[in-house]
Structure formats: structure tokens, C-alpha cells
Scaffold this active site. Sequence first.
Site: not given
Length: 237
Positions: A94, A96, A119, A177, A234
Site C-alpha cells: 500500500h 500513497h 503488459d 485513499h 517474453y
Amino acid sequence: MLDELKQSVLKANFDLVKHGLVIFTWGNVSGIDRSAGLVVIKPSGVSYDEMSAEDMVVVDFDGNIVEGRLKPSSDTPTHIALYKAFTTIGGVVHTHSTYATAWAQAGHEIPNIGTTHADYFHDAIPCTSDMSVAEVNGDYEAETGNAIIRCFDNGYTGISGNGLNPVHTPGVLVKNHGPFAWGKDAHDAVHNAVVLEQVAKMAYITYGINPLPTMNPLLIEKHFSRKHGPNAYYGQK
């Protein structure tokens, strides 16, 4: 306990700083040992400059501290909810980060309008719906996890028409958020968080140039399948 996982999670947290995804203490990474049913996560509000592997906190699936002298991240219940719902993932991030958070604050998904996005993310990166008063006033962090999970349950329909796959779209925006991302381990989750921020930036710039960009669905499938699935070609074998 879980010394190797602690080192991996510590490095992954440092990588958030390295890649410019966090300032101060604005982010966290966790990793899971599924055989033990335990999660290792960054401590709450501790500066990255001061963290060591011994500061990582071990919690169980109920959020109880199993090992560690510090409080775990306040986002721990969100991480645990994701581990419970998305049973193949091994790491959660997580942040910001600026551009992804801007899309989250706008309450807008990040559409798949380029091959860089395709991708890594098969579909648009979804944005959760508004949380109710009961959710905000209740077990807020756990309910944040539930809001994310709903995006991959019935809340969204991918370009295939069959809903979103959290493995094929390993990230989300929590409205007002910020972004969460995940992967096969903590390192992979950080990798996806870095890509999420970059495609958020690219999409923002693109809409400034052309408010109505388009993307050929066949090109999305081509680029996604080059890196994922049984026919991926790839990179090196």
C-alpha cells in the site's frame, strides 16, 4: 521466526523508498508464509531510515501479534483480508504514490489504454465504491479490504465479460485513499506497485493530450499474453 521472510519484507519496504513511491511513513509492504498461516508486515509509523528486520511484526490471520515488539501497520487488517480472499498472492503493498492516489481521489479507474498497462494489468485498474458510514465507523481497515474484494467479485466486469481476476489485474485504487498492489511475493508486489504508479502517470498525461483515447482489445490481449499464461514468450526461458 520467519527470518528470511522478514528480510524480504524489509527490503521490499526499502524498495518503496528507492522507487519514489513513499515519503515519510506513507506506505507498507507485507509478505505471507501460507504454510504457517502468518503474515510479516512493516510496523506502524516507523521511519524507513530506522527500520531493521527485527522491527518487522509477525501476525496471524486474526491480526494477533505472534512476534514483534512494535505495533503492526494500521493497514494490517486490509492486508489480511486480501490474503484470505486472494489465495494465490504472497505479498501486498500500500502506498500513497502521487499519480495513482490522484486517480483514487478522483474516484476513477485507470483505463487500459496502452501496451505498458496491458503488459501487467489485463483490465482497467478498478476504483472501489464509497464506503458506508457503518464501514467507516466500524472495522475500517478490514472493511477497506472488503471494498477491494468486491471489485473482484461482482463489482467490475473485465474486457472478457467474466469479471476481474486479481492475478491478472494485481492492483486497485481505494476511493479517496490510494493504491494497493499485490503479487506472488513481497518483491513482486512492489514491482506491480511501481508499474501501477507509472501507468497512472502515463494515463494522466494521455488524457491531457487526448480526452478520448482508444485501445484495440486485440492489442491488449496480445501484450498481456506475451508475458502471462501458457503461451507467454517474453523474456528468457
